[in-house]
Design a protein around this motif. Structure first.
Motif, PDB file in Angstrom:
ATOM      1  N   LYS A  40      55.740  43.517  37.341  1.00 18.88           N
ATOM      2  CA  LYS A  40      55.692  42.055  37.237  1.00 18.88           C
ATOM      3  C   LYS A  40      56.241  41.409  38.509  1.00 18.88           C
ATOM      4  CE  LYS A  40      60.191  41.383  35.220  1.00 18.88           C
ATOM      5  NZ  LYS A  40      61.018  41.062  34.099  1.00 18.88           N
ATOM      6  N   LYS A  43      53.498  41.194  40.957  1.00 23.62           N
ATOM      7  CA  LYS A  43      52.628  40.071  40.587  1.00 23.62           C
ATOM      8  C   LYS A  43      53.245  38.746  41.042  1.00 23.62           C
ATOM      9  CE  LYS A  43      50.513  37.938  36.519  1.00 23.62           C
ATOM     10  NZ  LYS A  43      50.280  38.057  35.069  1.00 23.62           N
ATOM     11  N   TYR A  44      54.525  38.569  40.762  1.00 22.99           N
ATOM     12  CA  TYR A  44      55.179  37.301  41.115  1.00 22.99           C
ATOM     13  C   TYR A  44      55.225  37.086  42.630  1.00 22.99           C
ATOM     14  CZ  TYR A  44      56.708  36.574  36.291  1.00 22.99           C
ATOM     15  OH  TYR A  44      56.742  36.355  34.938  1.00 22.99           O
ATOM     16  N   GLY A  48      53.371  33.959  44.648  1.00 23.13           N
ATOM     17  CA  GLY A  48      54.250  33.019  45.334  1.00 23.13           C
ATOM     18  C   GLY A  48      55.453  32.581  44.517  1.00 23.13           C
ATOM     19  N   LYS A  49      55.730  33.285  43.421  1.00 26.20           N
ATOM     20  CA  LYS A  49      56.844  32.877  42.567  1.00 26.20           C
ATOM     21  C   LYS A  49      58.131  33.617  42.891  1.00 26.20           C
ATOM     22  CE  LYS A  49      53.873  31.644  38.698  1.00 26.20           C
ATOM     23  NZ  LYS A  49      53.409  32.019  37.350  1.00 26.20           N
ATOM     24  N   LEU A  50      58.036  34.665  43.674  1.00 22.83           N
ATOM     25  CA  LEU A  50      59.219  35.453  44.004  1.00 22.83           C
ATOM     26  C   LEU A  50      59.251  35.669  45.519  1.00 22.83           C
ATOM     27  CD1 LEU A  50      61.572  36.991  42.660  1.00 22.83           C
ATOM     28  CD2 LEU A  50      60.103  39.000  42.571  1.00 22.83           C
ATOM     29  N   LYS A  52      62.345  36.715  47.087  1.00 25.18           N
ATOM     30  CA  LYS A  52      63.418  37.648  47.437  1.00 25.18           C
ATOM     31  C   LYS A  52      63.602  38.677  46.331  1.00 25.18           C
ATOM     32  CE  LYS A  52      66.475  34.795  50.271  1.00 25.18           C
ATOM     33  NZ  LYS A  52      67.821  34.244  50.393  1.00 25.18           N
ATOM     34  N   ASN A  57      64.333  39.091  51.852  1.00 21.81           N
ATOM     35  CA  ASN A  57      63.123  38.269  51.851  1.00 21.81           C
ATOM     36  C   ASN A  57      61.889  39.155  51.832  1.00 21.81           C
ATOM     37  OD1 ASN A  57      64.351  35.684  52.026  1.00 21.81           O
ATOM     38  ND2 ASN A  57      64.895  36.196  54.136  1.00 21.81           N
ATOM     39  N   ILE A  77      47.690  41.951  39.851  1.00 23.37           N
ATOM     40  CA  ILE A  77      47.741  40.494  39.709  1.00 23.37           C
ATOM     41  C   ILE A  77      46.903  40.049  38.519  1.00 23.37           C
ATOM     42  CG2 ILE A  77      47.606  38.321  41.014  1.00 23.37           C
ATOM     43  CD1 ILE A  77      49.329  40.469  42.327  1.00 23.37           C
ATOM     44  N   LYS A  78      46.083  40.941  38.009  1.00 22.27           N
ATOM     45  CA  LYS A  78      45.235  40.661  36.846  1.00 22.27           C
ATOM     46  C   LYS A  78      44.245  39.539  37.129  1.00 22.27           C
ATOM     47  CE  LYS A  78      47.716  43.641  34.508  1.00 22.27           C
ATOM     48  NZ  LYS A  78      47.223  45.003  34.324  1.00 22.27           N
ATOM     49  N   ASN A  80      40.402  38.915  39.373  1.00 22.35           N
ATOM     50  CA  ASN A  80      39.418  39.503  40.276  1.00 22.35           C
ATOM     51  C   ASN A  80      39.483  38.774  41.630  1.00 22.35           C
ATOM     52  OD1 ASN A  80      37.739  37.199  40.226  1.00 22.35           O
ATOM     53  ND2 ASN A  80      36.676  37.927  38.387  1.00 22.35           N
ATOM     54  N   GLN A  83      38.801  35.055  41.543  1.00 32.05           N
ATOM     55  CA  GLN A  83      39.857  34.309  40.845  1.00 32.05           C
ATOM     56  C   GLN A  83      41.105  34.208  41.717  1.00 32.05           C
ATOM     57  OE1 GLN A  83      39.981  36.797  37.399  1.00 32.05           O
ATOM     58  NE2 GLN A  83      38.562  35.525  36.211  1.00 32.05           N
TER      59      GLN A  83
ATOM     60  N   ASP B  70      63.149  30.954  55.678  1.00 30.34           N
ATOM     61  CA  ASP B  70      62.592  31.817  54.631  1.00 30.34           C
ATOM     62  C   ASP B  70      62.410  31.058  53.321  1.00 30.34           C
ATOM     63  OD1 ASP B  70      62.540  33.948  56.325  1.00 30.34           O
ATOM     64  OD2 ASP B  70      64.561  34.631  55.778  1.00 30.34           O
ATOM     65  N   LYS B 101      62.851  26.786  48.084  1.00 31.83           N
ATOM     66  CA  LYS B 101      62.885  27.795  47.026  1.00 31.83           C
ATOM     67  C   LYS B 101      64.275  28.408  46.982  1.00 31.83           C
ATOM     68  CE  LYS B 101      57.990  28.965  46.777  1.00 31.83           C
ATOM     69  NZ  LYS B 101      57.738  28.159  45.602  1.00 31.83           N
ATOM     70  N   PRO B 104      64.053  31.958  41.346  1.00 32.64           N
ATOM     71  CA  PRO B 104      62.784  31.829  40.604  1.00 32.64           C
ATOM     72  C   PRO B 104      62.843  30.753  39.526  1.00 32.64           C
ATOM     73  CG  PRO B 104      63.302  34.139  40.934  1.00 32.64           C
ATOM     74  CD  PRO B 104      64.489  33.366  41.447  1.00 32.64           C
ATOM     75  N   GLU B 240      47.525  38.871  28.149  1.00 33.97           N
ATOM     76  CA  GLU B 240      47.142  38.663  29.542  1.00 33.97           C
ATOM     77  C   GLU B 240      46.021  37.619  29.658  1.00 33.97           C
ATOM     78  OE1 GLU B 240      48.813  40.302  32.064  1.00 33.97           O
ATOM     79  OE2 GLU B 240      47.785  38.765  33.245  1.00 33.97           O
ATOM     80  N   GLU B 337      31.351  34.042  35.088  1.00 32.27           N
ATOM     81  CA  GLU B 337      30.901  34.482  36.413  1.00 32.27           C
ATOM     82  C   GLU B 337      29.931  35.638  36.221  1.00 32.27           C
ATOM     83  OE1 GLU B 337      34.260  35.487  38.896  1.00 32.27           O
ATOM     84  OE2 GLU B 337      35.394  33.795  38.131  1.00 32.27           O
TER      85      GLU B 337
END
Lengths: 106, 430
Positions: A40, A43-44, A48-50, A52, A57, A77-78, A80, A83, B70, B101, B104, B240, B337
């Protein structure tokens, strides 16, 4: 430090299509202090959600196109390729973030 | 829009195509997009003078972003659009912000920030993000587009992860925004007040000897927004691709206007009737407007299939008095699609001006048609991605009802209940 902050590009560049047909292996630079990373979190990072992990960094880097790119994003990232491309454009054009740098080849 | 402007836009599209991979100068990322569309309706004028075909349907944007540290990013997007009487290709700052940022679960933005309002409002200016050309009007109503596009203020946002329980995203944004006086959201009700006052005066004076009519002279109009806040929650469920969302919005402002009523009487000294005795009275009003709105959103993405549904309720308060009835609507839609190039989309959208009068039975009493109470819109969209940078779209709307029709654009011909809208659009981005 360079090795550590760029290890996420190695994740993608280190994938081989022949390996992918059997199992997905992520490779971290040998000098990195990380021994594992949660799926996860990957994925984050690419969403762009994580920024560090353990106070280090992270700079995500991707391949522009190709089978490795597609499989990586499908698995982790689930999304395609289309997407994910739309997701990045949404970040880009709504002021919510910058997409990862992408390169045409390894 | 003149032919020169269309040629300029075409040149811009070609320029963008040549720069299609995006540019970076001195660490500043530069990206942009441009689109040109065409609208045509079989009856009624919608989003411009569409009954004769309208090319006044385009968007152009360019943005600049740089990571200062950063954790700290700055960026700005310039944007111009044209949609009938809206926009007229005036260049504006779409968003301009600094984004810090921290963790999170807690981050911060300041500046002019795109507003969350349902799942798709933030990206509505950017055509290539969706399958349809026109977003469902039940939620993303064009007359209020500029009100809910961006906000000048502060935003806190973040993400809580519950491991196998999914994750929760939130954003709280507060601030204000300037709204042009020619914006339909405030101008249309103003014109209705002006015309209503003229009709009332004419009816009251009809039996007065010598009365020959009432004229109006529009004066100043402005909307001074005091504040607006929006709170958005999105729950990414453990399934998901399945997410649920909720948005609440509140805004308050003063709506100020003035106009002149000119009442004319025949001049007994002039037997030809060409000289009139006129009386001018200036009317001013100030109304405090409070709007509260709530949206519920659902989206499910499974492989190449995307399904979505959203519903909205909006309540107006004028001078602290709750207006009779709420405005509301919903839509349900999906897209598939078929391959890397072609996507087909469908949606059905319905909205009501007053949820207490869905069948419009109260409208004839105020001189409107009953079908101006609702607007049903069944839409079929086709999207063709020529490559990563160029998208072509075509779409047909089968519409019943006329709740969203602009009274100013539909003065000449009687409005029709059943009508069709055709739309075409080409977009490039880099």
């Amino acid at each position: 430090m360079i090795n550590e902050i760029t290890y996420l590009c190695i994740f993608i560049f280190g994938l081989s299509p022949s390996i992918l047909s059997q199992e997905l292996i992520l490779i971290i630079h040998k000098d990195s202090r990380f021994k594992s990373i949660a799926t996860k979190d990957i994925k984050y990072i690419f969403l762009g959600k994580l920024k560090k992990i353990k106070d280090l960094n992270i700079i995500p880097i991707t391949l522009k196109i190709g089978k490795v790119h597609d499989i990586f994003f499908d698995k982790f990232i689930k999304k395609n390729a289309r997407q994910f491309s739309r997701f990045l454009k949404k970040l880009l054009f709504t002021g919510r973030g910058k997409p990862p740098k992408s390169y045409k080849s390894k | 829009m003149s032919i020169i402007k269309h040629i300029s836009l075409l040149m811009t599209l070609l320029l963008f195509s040549s720069l299609a991979s995006g540019q970076e100068f001195y660490g500043i990322d530069i990206h942009g997009f441009a689109s040109q569309g065409y609208l045509r309706t079989t009856d009624n004028n919608y989003l411009g003078k569409s009954s004769k075909g309208s090319f006044e349907f385009n968007e152009v944007g360019i943005n600049f972003q740089k990571d200062l540290t950063d954790n700290l990013r700055v960026g700005l997007q310039l944007f111009a659009r044209d949609l009938g009487s809206q926009g007229n290709n005036e260049v504006k700052i779409d968003w301009a912000l600094l984004d810090y940022k921290w963790k999170p679960f807690l981050n911060f933005r300041a500046g002019k920030i795109k507003m969350p309002y349902g799942f798709y409002n933030q990206g509505r200016d950017v055509d290539m993000l969706r399958t349809s050309i026109i977003l469902p009007q039940s939620i993303y109503n064009e007359p209020i587009r500029d009100v809910i596009a961006s906000l000048e203020g502060f935003s806190f946002y973040g993400n809580f992860d519950f491991n196998n329980g999914g994750s929760l995203e939130y954003e709280l944004i507060a601030g204000t925004i300037s709204i042009d006086s020619d914006f339909p959201f405030i101008k249309d009700p103003y014109l209705e007040i002006v015309n209503g006052a003229a009709s009332g005066a004419a009816a009251g004076l009809a039996n007065v000897p010598g009365f020959s009519g009432v004229e109006t002279l529009t004066g100043g109009l402005r909307f001074d927004m005091k504040y607006m806040y929006v709170f958005s929650l999105i729950y990414n469920t453990p399934i998901e691709g399945f997410r649920l969302g909720g948005t609440i919005l509140e805004l308050e402002g003063d709506w100020e206007g003035d106009f002149s009523l000119i009442t004319n009487f025949a001049n007994p000294a002039d037997p030809t009737g060409t000289l009139l005795i006129s009386s001018v009275s200036k009317v001013s009003f100030t109304t405090e407007v409070l709007i509260r709105s709530g949206i519920v959103s659902l989206e499910y993405v499974w492989k190449n299939l995307t399904l979505s549904a959203e519903g909205v309720v909006m309540q107006f308060y004028l001078d602290n008095e709750k207006s009779d009835g709420r405005n509301g609507g919903l839509y349900i839609g999906g897209s598939y699609e078929f391959n890397d190039k072609f996507t087909l989309g469908l949606y059905y959208s319905v909205n009501y001006d007053n949820l207490k009068d869905k069948d419009g039975s109260d409208l004839p009493a105020i001189g409107k048609k009953d079908f101006q109470a609702w607007q049903n819109d069944f839409v079929i969209s086709g999207r063709y991605d020529v490559n990563e940078y160029l998208v072509l779209k075509a779409e047909i709307h089968i519409i019943n009802g006329a709740a969203d029709l602009n009274s100013v654009d539909n003065q000449r011909d009687p409005i029709k209940e059943d009508w069709l809208l055709f739309a075409l659009k080409a977009t490039v981005s880099f």
